[in-house]
Design a protein around this motif. Structure first.
Motif, mmCIF file in Angstrom:
data_model
loop_
_atom_site.group_PDB
_atom_site.id
_atom_site.type_symbol
_atom_site.label_atom_id
_atom_site.label_comp_id
_atom_site.label_asym_id
_atom_site.label_seq_id
_atom_site.Cartn_x
_atom_site.Cartn_y
_atom_site.Cartn_z
ATOM 1 N N ARG A 429 -7.593 11.614 11.979
ATOM 2 C CA ARG A 429 -8.660 12.386 12.625
ATOM 3 C C ARG A 429 -8.365 13.866 12.481
ATOM 4 O O ARG A 429 -7.218 14.269 12.311
ATOM 5 N N ARG A 430 -9.420 14.663 12.588
ATOM 6 C CA ARG A 430 -9.246 16.092 12.425
ATOM 7 C C ARG A 430 -8.306 16.662 13.508
ATOM 8 O O ARG A 430 -7.508 17.559 13.240
ATOM 9 N N VAL A 435 -6.071 6.897 11.445
ATOM 10 C CA VAL A 435 -7.276 6.047 11.390
ATOM 11 C C VAL A 435 -6.925 4.847 10.528
ATOM 12 O O VAL A 435 -6.547 4.992 9.363
ATOM 13 N N ALA A 444 -14.754 8.723 14.428
ATOM 14 C CA ALA A 444 -14.134 10.044 14.397
ATOM 15 C C ALA A 444 -15.029 11.096 13.760
ATOM 16 O O ALA A 444 -15.076 12.240 14.179
ATOM 17 N N LEU A 447 -12.537 13.916 9.338
ATOM 18 C CA LEU A 447 -11.275 13.304 8.975
ATOM 19 C C LEU A 447 -10.458 14.266 8.117
ATOM 20 O O LEU A 447 -10.978 15.237 7.569
#
Length: 477
Positions: A429-430, A435, A444, A447
């Motif tokens: 995830r950012r 993930v 999410a 990414l």
């Protein structure tokens, strides 16, 4: 009255309202007016009276005024003593005492009662005075103030003596003269009046004052003294304040009030009663000349005892010495032993030296250089026989190298970044967080894709509808 009409002799009928009638010269008086008139009449008629009766219900109010009742076998009368007159009385009234009260009659309108305002009160004769004294003695004895177990022993030789008496009478001179004759002592005099108004309070204050002095300055003995006189003259020493002060004093006290036949309550409360002030001084201190004589006799007895002990010791020593042999005889065996030892000493030294030389010669044979060289040669042969085998070191080293290589391969296989070199991508995830499936990636949205040579940010687009796959037709075989 015979000529009056019959109607005028009949009682007047009761009426509802009071009315002034013609010829009536007795006007209605208020209660206060009638009480005031009665008060003036009684005070004018009985402005100075002397009443003899028995005291009952005596009490002293917090204001200082005293209230009581005078009674005999047929009547009673209330009485009041105002604060000023109460402080000037020679004695404290008590219930059951017969007195003669001098004062004036008055009324108390608040309660419609008459009473006597007492200006002076005296005991009704010596019998009443003795009855009051006996009553007070029994009351104080019931409290335990005269108990024998309260009496304390007087100090044998007091350092300082306190005297409570009049400074102008013959009593203090007799005490000082008697003390100087017997054993000169330090005397502190607390001057007080010994009779009259306020004498009891001042005597009690003097006894308490001596007790309140600091420990180092306080007298070791206290004498309360007064010369002879009548029972009225000695009455101050029968007052409750004096008796309680003497009983509570922490200083041993001698009471010397009056002559031999005079007895006061102070005598019962004191630790010791002296028949006269002179006897009190004799009881307070011993005779100095007798003490000196006693000390001299004790010194002589001590000297005689010491001389007797020394003489008996000398006799015993002489008797023992006669039984002992002469000194030369005691030393003869020791001298002979010394001579024998002196003769044996050279022979013993020569024998010991010969034995030591033999031991040295025996040991010297084992210390030849040839024997030492043989031991060195044998040690060199054993050392030459020892050879270094490299296999003893190489084999453990090869085993450890092989185990290390296996652990390295296992570690490389478990490295999470190793698959990236083969084309795999690690998706996060950012904001952080791995993930692991498509649902988590769609949730999410933003990414980060990690490759072997760097990372790329990506965003998940809305997935397209899956294509419909036409089912295969069954093939008939």
């Amino acid at each position: 009255m015979a000529d009056l009409p019959r109607e005028s002799l009949l009682p007047e009928p009761a009426r509802l309202l009071a009315e002034e009638r013609e010829g009536d010269n007795a006007g209605a008086m208020s209660v206060s007016e009638l009480s005031g008139a009665l008060k003036r009449s009684v005070e004018d008629a009985f402005g100075h009276v002397r009443v003899r009766g028995e005291v009952s219900g005596f009490k002293r109010h917090a204001s200082g005024h005293c209230y009581l009742t005078l009674k005999d076998d047929r009547a009673c009368m209330d009485g009041v003593i105002w604060k000023g007159q109460a402080g000037a009385m020679r004695f404290r009234p008590e219930d059951g005492v017969e007195v003669i009260a001098t004062g004036r009659l008055t009324t108390y309108p608040g309660r419609s009662k008459y009473q006597i305002v007492i200006d002076r009160m005296e005991l009704a004769g010596a019998g009443a005075l003795m009855a009051l004294l006996d009553q007070r003695r029994r009351a104080l004895a019931a409290e335990g103030l005269f108990d024998a177990d309260r009496k304390r022993a007087l100090p044998f030789l007091p350092r300082c003596i306190g005297v409570v008496t009049s400074p102008t009478g013959a009593v203090i001179r007799d005490i000082l003269h008697r003390l100087a004759d017997r054993c000169p002592s330090h005397v502190l005099v607390w001057p007080v009046p010994v009779q009259g108004e306020g004498a009891a309070d001042k005597i009690a204050a003097a006894v308490r004052g001596f007790a309140a002095m600091p420990e180092g300055e306080r007298p070791d003995l206290l004498i309360v003294a007064r010369g002879g006189g009548s029972i009225e003259d000695l009455w101050a020493f029968n007052e409750e304040a004096v008796v309680r002060a003497v009983a509570a004093s922490p200083i041993p006290t001698i009471s010397a009030v009056g002559h031999e036949t005079d007895t006061t309550l102070c005598d019962f409360a004191a630790d010791h009663r002296a028949p006269t002030p002179t006897a009190a001084a004799e009881r307070a201190v011993p005779v100095r000349a007798d003490l000196l004589q006693q000390v001299r006799e004790l010194g002589l007895r001590s000297g005689r005892c010491a001389n007797r002990y020394r003489e008996r010791g000398a006799e015993k020593l002489e008797a023992v010495a006669r039984r002992l042999p002469p000194l030369e005889r005691l030393l003869e065996p020791q001298r002979q032993r010394l001579d024998d030892a002196a003769e044996r000493l050279p022979r013993g030294l020569g024998s010991r030296l010969a034995h030591a030389r033999g031991d040295l010669a025996q040991a010297a044979g084992a210390l030849r250089p040839a024997l030492l060289r043989q031991r060195v040669a044998r040690a060199e042969d054993r050392l030459a026989a020892v050879r270094f085998d490299r296999r003893l070191v190489e084999r453990p080293h090869a085993d450890a190298t092989r185990r290390l290589a296996e652990l390295s391969r296992l570690l490389a296989g478990l490295d999470p970044m190793a698959p990236l070199a083969r084309g795999y991508v690690k998706v996060e995830r950012r904001g952080g967080g791995l993930v692991a499936d498509a649902a988590a990636a769609r949730a999410a949205g933003a990414l980060t894709l990690h490759f072997a040579d760097g990372q790329v940010d990506a965003r998940v687009e809305k997935p397209a509808a899956p294509a419909k796959v036409k089912p295969e037709q069954p093939t008939l075989l």
